[in-house]
Write an enzyme that holds these catalytic residues in place. Structure first.
Site, mmCIF file in Angstrom:
data_model
loop_
_atom_site.group_PDB
_atom_site.id
_atom_site.type_symbol
_atom_site.label_atom_id
_atom_site.label_comp_id
_atom_site.label_asym_id
_atom_site.label_seq_id
_atom_site.Cartn_x
_atom_site.Cartn_y
_atom_site.Cartn_z
ATOM 1 N N HIS A 261 -2.727 -4.011 -5.654
ATOM 2 C CA HIS A 261 -1.843 -3.779 -6.794
ATOM 3 C C HIS A 261 -2.245 -2.482 -7.473
ATOM 4 C CE1 HIS A 261 0.468 -4.502 -10.466
ATOM 5 N NE2 HIS A 261 1.131 -5.390 -9.754
ATOM 6 N N ASP A 315 3.002 -11.819 -5.006
ATOM 7 C CA ASP A 315 3.820 -12.146 -3.841
ATOM 8 C C ASP A 315 3.078 -12.962 -2.786
ATOM 9 O OD1 ASP A 315 6.208 -10.944 -4.668
ATOM 10 O OD2 ASP A 315 5.511 -8.963 -4.074
HETATM 11 C C1 SDX Z 1 4.767 -6.299 -6.692
HETATM 12 O O1 SDX Z 1 3.762 -2.856 -10.074
HETATM 13 C C2 SDX Z 1 3.972 -4.105 -10.287
HETATM 14 O O2 SDX Z 1 3.698 -4.630 -11.317
HETATM 15 C C3 SDX Z 1 4.618 -4.854 -9.130
HETATM 16 C C4 SDX Z 1 4.671 -6.400 -9.224
HETATM 17 C C5 SDX Z 1 5.637 -6.855 -10.312
HETATM 18 O O3 SDX Z 1 5.461 -7.958 -10.842
HETATM 19 O O4 SDX Z 1 6.609 -6.146 -10.574
HETATM 20 O O5 SDX Z 1 3.390 -6.931 -9.465
HETATM 21 C C6 SDX Z 1 5.256 -7.007 -7.918
HETATM 22 O O6 SDX Z 1 5.410 -5.363 -6.262
HETATM 23 C C7 SDX Z 1 3.498 -6.756 -6.032
HETATM 24 C C8 SDX Z 1 3.059 -5.876 -4.854
HETATM 25 C C9 SDX Z 1 3.743 -6.325 -3.557
HETATM 26 N N1 SDX Z 1 3.434 -5.451 -2.430
HETATM 27 C C10 SDX Z 1 2.612 -5.798 -1.426
HETATM 28 O O7 SDX Z 1 2.036 -6.882 -1.421
HETATM 29 C C11 SDX Z 1 2.512 -4.808 -0.314
HETATM 30 C C12 SDX Z 1 1.052 -4.591 0.063
HETATM 31 N N2 SDX Z 1 0.383 -3.902 -1.004
HETATM 32 C C13 SDX Z 1 0.340 -2.511 -1.023
HETATM 33 O O8 SDX Z 1 1.114 -1.738 -0.198
HETATM 34 C C14 SDX Z 1 -0.215 -1.813 -2.250
HETATM 35 O O9 SDX Z 1 -1.372 -2.474 -2.648
HETATM 36 C C15 SDX Z 1 0.754 -1.643 -3.440
HETATM 37 C C16 SDX Z 1 2.079 -1.034 -3.030
HETATM 38 C C17 SDX Z 1 1.006 -2.980 -4.105
HETATM 39 C C18 SDX Z 1 0.077 -0.701 -4.462
HETATM 40 O O10 SDX Z 1 0.047 0.579 -3.941
HETATM 41 P P1 SDX Z 1 -0.837 1.776 -4.530
HETATM 42 O O11 SDX Z 1 -1.253 1.491 -5.906
HETATM 43 O O12 SDX Z 1 -0.064 3.032 -4.302
HETATM 44 O O13 SDX Z 1 -2.133 1.743 -3.644
HETATM 45 P P2 SDX Z 1 -2.358 2.472 -2.263
HETATM 46 O O14 SDX Z 1 -1.336 2.057 -1.271
HETATM 47 O O15 SDX Z 1 -2.488 3.952 -2.521
HETATM 48 O O16 SDX Z 1 -3.746 1.881 -1.818
HETATM 49 C C19 SDX Z 1 -4.991 2.299 -2.399
HETATM 50 C C20 SDX Z 1 -6.069 1.983 -1.388
HETATM 51 C C21 SDX Z 1 -5.783 2.576 -0.027
HETATM 52 O O17 SDX Z 1 -7.035 2.728 0.608
HETATM 53 P P3 SDX Z 1 -7.697 4.202 0.716
HETATM 54 O O18 SDX Z 1 -6.709 5.080 1.476
HETATM 55 O O19 SDX Z 1 -7.897 4.692 -0.693
HETATM 56 O O20 SDX Z 1 -8.983 3.993 1.466
HETATM 57 O O21 SDX Z 1 -6.129 0.567 -1.182
HETATM 58 C C22 SDX Z 1 -5.746 0.244 0.165
HETATM 59 C C23 SDX Z 1 -5.020 1.487 0.677
HETATM 60 O O22 SDX Z 1 -5.095 1.595 2.060
HETATM 61 N N3 SDX Z 1 -4.800 -0.872 0.081
HETATM 62 C C24 SDX Z 1 -4.664 -1.818 1.022
HETATM 63 C C25 SDX Z 1 -3.693 -2.699 0.526
HETATM 64 N N4 SDX Z 1 -3.278 -2.270 -0.672
HETATM 65 C C26 SDX Z 1 -3.959 -1.169 -0.937
HETATM 66 N N5 SDX Z 1 -5.237 -1.989 2.203
HETATM 67 C C27 SDX Z 1 -4.843 -3.045 2.925
HETATM 68 N N6 SDX Z 1 -3.914 -3.942 2.504
HETATM 69 C C28 SDX Z 1 -3.331 -3.797 1.312
HETATM 70 N N7 SDX Z 1 -2.401 -4.647 0.911
#
Ligand code: SDX
Length: 378
Positions: A261, A315
């Site tokens: 998140h 989620d």
């Molecule tokens: C919702 O914003 C809100 O409030 C949203 C929400 C709401 O109520 O409205 O809470 C609802 O949208 C929940 C999120 C649902 N999405 C997912 O479950 C999809 C999987 N999660 C991600 O893609 C990600 O964590 C996000 C999209 C939720 C957040 O993205 P960010 O903040 O842009 O983070 P990022 O993708 O840049 O990740 C930062 C680091 C990375 O590693 P590094 O490159 O720094 O080494 O964390 C890692 C990412 O690779 N990472 C994950 C991960 N999420 C982040 N690695 C593996 N699995 C994951 N799910």
């Protein structure tokens, strides 16, 4: 004006001042209008919480009764909307159907009296009332059935489950569904809410505001993740496959759906409550072997990615609850939308209070004074 550093995804950049909700991502705290989400989940109802979010204070008994009555009165769809839905392909995603239906409301109620509190209320009531009916109608129509009419003797959540399945729901199931809606109602400046605010800032109508937000919620990085979580659990298939799945996922730098998140660096408080709700449903209606896979996945991700602050988000467990309630997987995100309408409306109303059109800037990375090359020379 000072030139700011570019932040991809606007991370950490305040886009507004708001008194609607608050998230402490380090401690895992979520409040709506200052009230902790756990208190609201277990003591309020979705409609009472929606009133709180949109109008800023808990309603009195009389205000709540009036609001519930108005919502009940406006649940039905115009036959022309139902006729329009009949033309939608059955194979289309319900989020696309919902976005089209929300936008279509603007054809019928297009007046933009944005400084009139009565207009604001009527639009909010109409959207909250009709969106669940649209989701349920699409579900029945794509199976070749006629949509059922809302039942005035059922409350908001029980009526939705009834319209979906054509059966009166078990009271515990209806209560748990209502709690799910409360949990999903609002979450500060998430992507779909930001989308709603940008649209609202042009002073267009609230149906366009909600339609744009529905489109934004649909994506797999946002609300669409709840559907993908169940598909992921299906793909994993058994607890024994969890570790190899995670190895593969992380080797390919893929995201584990339902985890991570932008704001939370601990387990999302809503995920904790949704997990409790799933357990209550399993106790009453029997377990789900996907839950065992989910628990193993949570433990595996904590071991590998916990240091990065990657834990279950809203989620992750919601799909397991919806599955037990008999909701089809591709309706999980529309159910999220039903709830989030109240947050979008709260931000729409707040945005109108002190509006300035959103118009950020960019850092241009293209060329200058490039000569035009005639097509025959390309
Ligand atoms: C919702 O914003 C809100 O409030 C949203 C929400 C709401 O109520 O409205 O809470 C609802 O949208 C929940 C999120 C649902 N999405 C997912 O479950 C999809 C999987 N999660 C991600 O893609 C990600 O964590 C996000 C999209 C939720 C957040 O993205 P960010 O903040 O842009 O983070 P990022 O993708 O840049 O990740 C930062 C680091 C990375 O590693 P590094 O490159 O720094 O080494 O964390 C890692 C990412 O690779 N990472 C994950 C991960 N999420 C982040 N690695 C593996 N699995 C994951 N799910």
């Amino acid at each position: 004006m000072t030139v700011c550093e570019y932040k991809p995804g606007l991370e950490g950049i305040p886009a507004t001042q708001s008194s609607i909700s608050f998230v402490d991502g380090k401690q895992g705290i979520l409040e709506y209008r200052g009230i902790n989400i756990t208190e609201l989940a277990y003591q309020s109802t979705f409609l009472e919480t929606s009133y709180l979010l949109i109008w800023g204070a808990l309603p009195t008994q009389e205000e709540l009764a009036d609001f519930e009555h108005e919502i009940c009165y406006h649940r039905r769809l115009k036959y022309r909307i139902r006729d329009m839905m009949k033309c939608f392909p059955e194979s289309g995603h319900p989020m696309d159907a919902l976005q089209a239906c929300a936008a279509a409301l603007g054809l019928f109620y297009s007046r933009r009296a944005l400084d009139d509190p009565a207009y604001i209320r009527a639009a909010a009531v109409r959207l909250l009332a009709k969106i669940p009916t649209m989701v349920a109608a699409f579900q029945l129509m794509r199976k070749g059935n006629d949509p059922v009419q809302p039942r005035d003797d059922l409350d908001y959540s029980a009526n939705f489950l009834y319209m979906l399945s054509e059966r009166e729901p078990d009271p515990l199931a209806a209560k748990i569904f209502d709690i799910c809606l409360t949990l999903h109602a609002e979450h500060t400046i998430n992507a779909s809410t930001f989308s709603a605010m940008v649209t609202a800032s042009t002073l267009t109508d609230p149906y366009a505001v909600v339609a744009s937000a529905v489109g934004t919620l649909a994506g797999p990085l946002h609300g669409g993740a709840n559907e993908e979580v169940i598909e992921m659990l299906e793909e994993i298939g058994s607890v024994g496959n969890v570790e190899s799945y995670l190895d593969k996922c992380l080797a390919h730098k893929s995201k584990v759906m339902g985890f991570g998140h932008r704001v939370y660096k601990v387990k999302d408080p809503r995920a904790t409550i949704l997990q409790e709700l799933a357990q209550q449903l399993f106790d009453k209606f029997g377990g789900d072997h996907y839950y065992d896979i989910a628990l193993a996945l949570e433990a595996g991700v904590a071991k590998r990615l916990g240091e990065k602050g990657i834990y279950p988000n809203v989620d992750f467990y919601s799909g397991l609850v919806y599955r037990k309630l008999g909701i089809p997987t591709d309706l999980f995100t529309p159910v999220f939308a039903i709830a989030r309408v109240s947050g979008w409306l709260a931000h729409w109303k707040e945005q109108l209070g002190e509006n300035r059109i959103f118009r950020p800037t960019q850092i241009y990375t293209g060329s200058h004074q490039t000569p035009y090359q005639p097509i025959e020379e390309r």
